[in-house]
Motif scaffolding. Structure first.
Motif, PDB file in Angstrom:
ATOM      1  N   SER A  65      36.359  51.951  59.014  1.00  0.00           N
ATOM      2  CA  SER A  65      37.251  50.783  58.865  1.00  0.00           C
ATOM      3  C   SER A  65      36.529  49.634  58.150  1.00  0.00           C
ATOM      4  CB  SER A  65      37.742  50.329  60.240  1.00  0.00           C
ATOM      5  OG  SER A  65      38.454  49.108  60.140  1.00  0.00           O
ATOM      6  N   PHE A  66      35.260  49.387  58.566  1.00  0.00           N
ATOM      7  CA  PHE A  66      34.492  48.323  57.916  1.00  0.00           C
ATOM      8  C   PHE A  66      34.290  48.620  56.437  1.00  0.00           C
ATOM      9  CE2 PHE A  66      32.347  47.517  62.260  1.00  0.00           C
ATOM     10  CZ  PHE A  66      33.404  46.710  62.656  1.00  0.00           C
ATOM     11  N   GLN A  67      33.924  49.877  56.123  1.00  0.00           N
ATOM     12  CA  GLN A  67      33.702  50.251  54.726  1.00  0.00           C
ATOM     13  C   GLN A  67      34.985  50.103  53.910  1.00  0.00           C
ATOM     14  OE1 GLN A  67      30.794  50.905  53.267  1.00  0.00           O
ATOM     15  NE2 GLN A  67      29.791  50.461  55.236  1.00  0.00           N
ATOM     16  N   LEU A  68      36.107  50.497  54.495  1.00  0.00           N
ATOM     17  CA  LEU A  68      37.394  50.329  53.801  1.00  0.00           C
ATOM     18  C   LEU A  68      37.698  48.853  53.566  1.00  0.00           C
ATOM     19  CD1 LEU A  68      39.616  53.010  55.588  1.00  0.00           C
ATOM     20  CD2 LEU A  68      38.998  52.967  53.169  1.00  0.00           C
ATOM     21  N   ALA A  69      37.398  48.003  54.557  1.00  0.00           N
ATOM     22  CA  ALA A  69      37.639  46.564  54.409  1.00  0.00           C
ATOM     23  C   ALA A  69      36.796  45.995  53.276  1.00  0.00           C
ATOM     24  CB  ALA A  69      37.345  45.838  55.718  1.00  0.00           C
ATOM     25  N   ILE A  70      35.502  46.435  53.210  1.00  0.00           N
ATOM     26  CA  ILE A  70      34.626  45.961  52.144  1.00  0.00           C
ATOM     27  C   ILE A  70      35.143  46.418  50.785  1.00  0.00           C
ATOM     28  CG2 ILE A  70      32.315  46.185  51.136  1.00  0.00           C
ATOM     29  CD1 ILE A  70      31.247  46.345  54.033  1.00  0.00           C
ATOM     30  N   ALA A  71      35.551  47.704  50.704  1.00  0.00           N
ATOM     31  CA  ALA A  71      36.070  48.220  49.443  1.00  0.00           C
ATOM     32  C   ALA A  71      37.333  47.484  49.008  1.00  0.00           C
ATOM     33  CB  ALA A  71      36.359  49.709  49.575  1.00  0.00           C
ATOM     34  N   ILE A  72      38.208  47.199  49.960  1.00  0.00           N
ATOM     35  CA  ILE A  72      39.447  46.482  49.634  1.00  0.00           C
ATOM     36  C   ILE A  72      39.133  45.067  49.165  1.00  0.00           C
ATOM     37  CG2 ILE A  72      41.547  45.489  50.633  1.00  0.00           C
ATOM     38  CD1 ILE A  72      41.541  47.967  52.537  1.00  0.00           C
ATOM     39  N   GLN A  73      38.167  44.415  49.858  1.00  0.00           N
ATOM     40  CA  GLN A  73      37.781  43.054  49.467  1.00  0.00           C
ATOM     41  C   GLN A  73      37.179  43.042  48.067  1.00  0.00           C
ATOM     42  OE1 GLN A  73      35.199  41.163  52.272  1.00  0.00           O
ATOM     43  NE2 GLN A  73      35.186  39.205  51.194  1.00  0.00           N
ATOM     44  N   GLN A  74      36.298  44.018  47.769  1.00  0.00           N
ATOM     45  CA  GLN A  74      35.713  44.104  46.433  1.00  0.00           C
ATOM     46  C   GLN A  74      36.778  44.370  45.374  1.00  0.00           C
ATOM     47  OE1 GLN A  74      32.709  47.110  46.963  1.00  0.00           O
ATOM     48  NE2 GLN A  74      31.099  45.593  47.383  1.00  0.00           N
ATOM     49  N   SER A  75      37.753  45.206  45.733  1.00  0.00           N
ATOM     50  CA  SER A  75      38.850  45.467  44.801  1.00  0.00           C
ATOM     51  C   SER A  75      39.633  44.196  44.500  1.00  0.00           C
ATOM     52  CB  SER A  75      39.770  46.542  45.383  1.00  0.00           C
ATOM     53  OG  SER A  75      40.892  46.742  44.553  1.00  0.00           O
ATOM     54  N   ASN A  76      39.870  43.407  45.559  1.00  0.00           N
ATOM     55  CA  ASN A  76      40.590  42.141  45.357  1.00  0.00           C
ATOM     56  C   ASN A  76      39.775  41.177  44.491  1.00  0.00           C
ATOM     57  OD1 ASN A  76      42.760  42.979  46.894  1.00  0.00           O
ATOM     58  ND2 ASN A  76      41.965  42.088  48.799  1.00  0.00           N
ATOM     59  N   LEU A  77      38.453  41.126  44.776  1.00  0.00           N
ATOM     60  CA  LEU A  77      37.600  40.245  43.972  1.00  0.00           C
ATOM     61  C   LEU A  77      37.569  40.701  42.521  1.00  0.00           C
ATOM     62  CD1 LEU A  77      34.580  39.716  46.407  1.00  0.00           C
ATOM     63  CD2 LEU A  77      36.337  38.036  45.782  1.00  0.00           C
ATOM     64  N   PHE A  78      37.505  42.028  42.317  1.00  0.00           N
ATOM     65  CA  PHE A  78      37.506  42.557  40.952  1.00  0.00           C
ATOM     66  C   PHE A  78      38.805  42.197  40.235  1.00  0.00           C
ATOM     67  CE2 PHE A  78      38.487  45.961  37.910  1.00  0.00           C
ATOM     68  CZ  PHE A  78      37.380  45.865  37.088  1.00  0.00           C
ATOM     69  N   GLU A  79      39.927  42.305  40.952  1.00  0.00           N
ATOM     70  CA  GLU A  79      41.206  41.952  40.336  1.00  0.00           C
ATOM     71  C   GLU A  79      41.272  40.460  40.013  1.00  0.00           C
ATOM     72  OE1 GLU A  79      44.812  42.081  38.654  1.00  0.00           O
ATOM     73  OE2 GLU A  79      43.536  43.786  39.194  1.00  0.00           O
ATOM     74  N   GLN A  80      40.716  39.636  40.910  1.00  0.00           N
ATOM     75  CA  GLN A  80      40.674  38.194  40.630  1.00  0.00           C
ATOM     76  C   GLN A  80      39.811  37.906  39.400  1.00  0.00           C
ATOM     77  OE1 GLN A  80      39.349  36.142  44.144  1.00  0.00           O
ATOM     78  NE2 GLN A  80      41.037  36.889  45.407  1.00  0.00           N
ATOM     79  N   LEU A  81      38.659  38.616  39.322  1.00  0.00           N
ATOM     80  CA  LEU A  81      37.782  38.433  38.169  1.00  0.00           C
ATOM     81  C   LEU A  81      38.490  38.841  36.889  1.00  0.00           C
ATOM     82  CD1 LEU A  81      35.014  37.781  36.968  1.00  0.00           C
ATOM     83  CD2 LEU A  81      34.315  40.132  37.481  1.00  0.00           C
ATOM     84  N   GLN A  82      39.180  39.966  36.930  1.00  0.00           N
ATOM     85  CA  GLN A  82      39.913  40.418  35.760  1.00  0.00           C
ATOM     86  C   GLN A  82      40.995  39.411  35.363  1.00  0.00           C
ATOM     87  OE1 GLN A  82      37.653  42.790  34.757  1.00  0.00           O
ATOM     88  NE2 GLN A  82      39.449  43.778  33.910  1.00  0.00           N
ATOM     89  N   GLN A  83      41.658  38.847  36.376  1.00  0.00           N
ATOM     90  CA  GLN A  83      42.690  37.854  36.094  1.00  0.00           C
ATOM     91  C   GLN A  83      42.087  36.609  35.464  1.00  0.00           C
ATOM     92  OE1 GLN A  83      45.911  38.126  36.233  1.00  0.00           O
ATOM     93  NE2 GLN A  83      46.324  35.990  35.675  1.00  0.00           N
ATOM     94  N   GLU A  84      40.913  36.156  35.981  1.00  0.00           N
ATOM     95  CA  GLU A  84      40.234  34.995  35.406  1.00  0.00           C
ATOM     96  C   GLU A  84      39.802  35.272  33.967  1.00  0.00           C
ATOM     97  OE1 GLU A  84      37.028  33.875  37.910  1.00  0.00           O
ATOM     98  OE2 GLU A  84      38.315  33.213  39.575  1.00  0.00           O
ATOM     99  N   LEU A  85      39.309  36.506  33.737  1.00  0.00           N
ATOM    100  CA  LEU A  85      38.905  36.862  32.379  1.00  0.00           C
ATOM    101  C   LEU A  85      40.097  36.862  31.438  1.00  0.00           C
ATOM    102  CD1 LEU A  85      36.316  39.720  33.043  1.00  0.00           C
ATOM    103  CD2 LEU A  85      35.845  37.418  32.215  1.00  0.00           C
ATOM    104  N   ARG A  86      41.226  37.383  31.907  1.00  0.00           N
ATOM    105  CA  ARG A  86      42.441  37.374  31.075  1.00  0.00           C
ATOM    106  C   ARG A  86      42.883  35.953  30.768  1.00  0.00           C
ATOM    107  NH1 ARG A  86      43.782  41.982  34.319  1.00  0.00           N
ATOM    108  NH2 ARG A  86      44.863  40.652  35.823  1.00  0.00           N
ATOM    109  N   GLU A  87      42.804  35.081  31.790  1.00  0.00           N
ATOM    110  CA  GLU A  87      43.197  33.685  31.583  1.00  0.00           C
ATOM    111  C   GLU A  87      42.243  32.993  30.624  1.00  0.00           C
ATOM    112  OE1 GLU A  87      43.304  32.018  35.471  1.00  0.00           O
ATOM    113  OE2 GLU A  87      45.210  32.984  36.023  1.00  0.00           O
ATOM    114  N   ARG A  88      40.927  33.283  30.748  1.00  0.00           N
ATOM    115  CA  ARG A  88      39.962  32.688  29.837  1.00  0.00           C
ATOM    116  C   ARG A  88      40.175  33.171  28.401  1.00  0.00           C
ATOM    117  NH1 ARG A  88      34.063  32.675  32.944  1.00  0.00           N
ATOM    118  NH2 ARG A  88      34.678  31.306  34.683  1.00  0.00           N
ATOM    119  N   GLN A  89      40.439  34.469  28.262  1.00  0.00           N
ATOM    120  CA  GLN A  89      40.691  35.011  26.927  1.00  0.00           C
ATOM    121  C   GLN A  89      41.935  34.378  26.314  1.00  0.00           C
ATOM    122  OE1 GLN A  89      40.869  39.231  27.548  1.00  0.00           O
ATOM    123  NE2 GLN A  89      38.630  39.486  27.544  1.00  0.00           N
ATOM    124  N   GLN A  90      42.955  34.206  27.168  1.00  0.00           N
ATOM    125  CA  GLN A  90      44.176  33.573  26.670  1.00  0.00           C
ATOM    126  C   GLN A  90      43.918  32.127  26.271  1.00  0.00           C
ATOM    127  OE1 GLN A  90      47.371  33.683  29.492  1.00  0.00           O
ATOM    128  NE2 GLN A  90      48.897  32.873  28.077  1.00  0.00           N
TER     129      GLN A  90
END
Length: 358
Positions: A65-90
């Motif tokens: 459960s802990f490992q899944l929580a960490i993976a989900i959190q990292q996935s969310n952070l990665f998606e946020q990073l990708q969104q920030e990169l898209r906004e910066r590129q725009q």
């Protein structure tokens, strides 16, 4: 953090039906917590028979459960990073587009000014030429009243031509279209020719003119026409803002090289007057294009506010700098420092009709 649930206890009928469909005989449920928020449930089933879940089973499930929580959190952070990169590129694309639009607008402005240069100067030159011919009575005699009117026309046309030239010069310098034509230049003739340009204006106001030049001045590498324009601008301003009976001094100072301070040697030109002076809060405004510091002065003294902006830009193109000290009602001192070329800094000999040679 965890719950142990059998197939017959604490379950709704719908849940029992689903577990029965998959033949689940034992069920372990562990919550998946991400940043204090319940994201989901980790469910572990046993289908071949009932089971009593040991503490080691529960601990292992919690680790999953802990490992899944960490993976989900990292996935969310990665998606946020990708969104920030898209906004910066725009944002970068928008900035690039705006810069291209500004460059295009600036180019169109420069082209417009280049075209207007010819369109404006041609009729003005014709007006000045015809006015000069009429004053010289090329087309017949003129009386005193007509002569006075012609002189007014000539002054107005000359003033307008000077304003147009200032605007075009500022536009050319800002667009990088001005290339300096530098060559070894004798300082004394440069200063004397600049003073001669404003001599008549000074005489009308009974202003005393003086030139202080040190002996054995070396030649200096500069664009003679442009630096003469700078000196005339400063001298014109001095005459304009100096009351009748005042004085103006053009001085050239040859200081010692300051290599110890990391600065190259320079030659200083100073224009000192006994004019109306400038307040400290207005000094910073002086060298900005189209800036005039006092509306009352604007009405009394004509001009575009471009002379000092041009002066600063031309001097900086030479690698020099402009300075100003002033006191209200006591006068001002404008200075320009122009760097030496090392090859012409120290002269060995100068003939009366020959410039210094490196």
């Amino acid at each position: 953090m965890w719950r142990m649930i059998s197939t017959t206890t604490a379950l709704e009928n719908c849940h029992v039906d689903i577990l029965s469909q998959f033949q689940v005989r034992a069920n372990l449920v562990i919550p998946i917590i991400c940043q204090d928020v319940l994201w989901g449930l980790l469910c572990i089933h046993q289908c071949d028979g009932p089971r009593h879940w040991e503490q080691s089973d529960i601990d292992l499930a919690q680790q999953f459960s802990f490992q899944l929580a960490i993976a989900i959190q990292q996935s969310n952070l990665f998606e946020q990073l990708q969104q920030e990169l898209r906004e910066r590129q725009q944002a970068q694309q928008q900035l690039t587009q705006r810069n291209e639009e500004l460059i295009r607008a600036k180019r169109l402005k420069d082209e417009f000014l280049a075209n207007m240069s010819h369109e404006l100067r041609t009729p003005l030159n014709a007006i000045l030429g015809m006015t000069e011919g009429l004053q010289e009575e090329v087309f017949g005699p003129v009386n005193d009243r007509q002569l006075k009117a012609l002189q007014t026309v000539e002054r107005s046309a000359s003033h307008l031509l000077a304003l147009i030239n200032d605007i075009l010069d500022v536009a050319k310098i800002e667009s990088g279209q001005v290339e300096l034509e530098c060559s070894p230049t004798a300082i004394a003739p440069l200063c004397k020719s600049s003073i001669a340009f404003i001599k008549q204006q000074a005489l009308k106001k009974r202003i005393q003119l003086s030139v202080n030049l040190p002996l054995k001045l070396p030649d200096i590498i500069l664009d003679e026409r442009r630096i003469r324009q700078v000196l005339i601008n400063l001298l014109n301003n001095a005459v304009k803002f100096t009351p009748e009976g005042g004085s103006i001094t053009l001085e050239v100072i040859l200081p010692q090289p300051r290599e110890a301070e990391g600065e190259s040697p320079y030659l200083r030109f100073s224009v000192r007057d006994t004019g109306i002076g400038i307040s400290p809060e207005n000094i910073k405004k002086l060298f900005q294009p189209f800036m005039q510091i006092d509306s009352a002065l604007n009405r009394q003294y004509q001009g575009t506010g471009l002379g000092l902006a041009l002066t600063k830009q031309i001097v900086e193109l030479h690698g020099g700098r402009v300075g100003l000290t002033s006191e209200v009602l006591l006068g001002s001192c404008f200075s320009i420092d122009l760097p030496y070329q090392a090859s012409v800094m120290i002269p060995q000999r100068m003939d009366s009709d020959q410039r210094f040679k490196p």
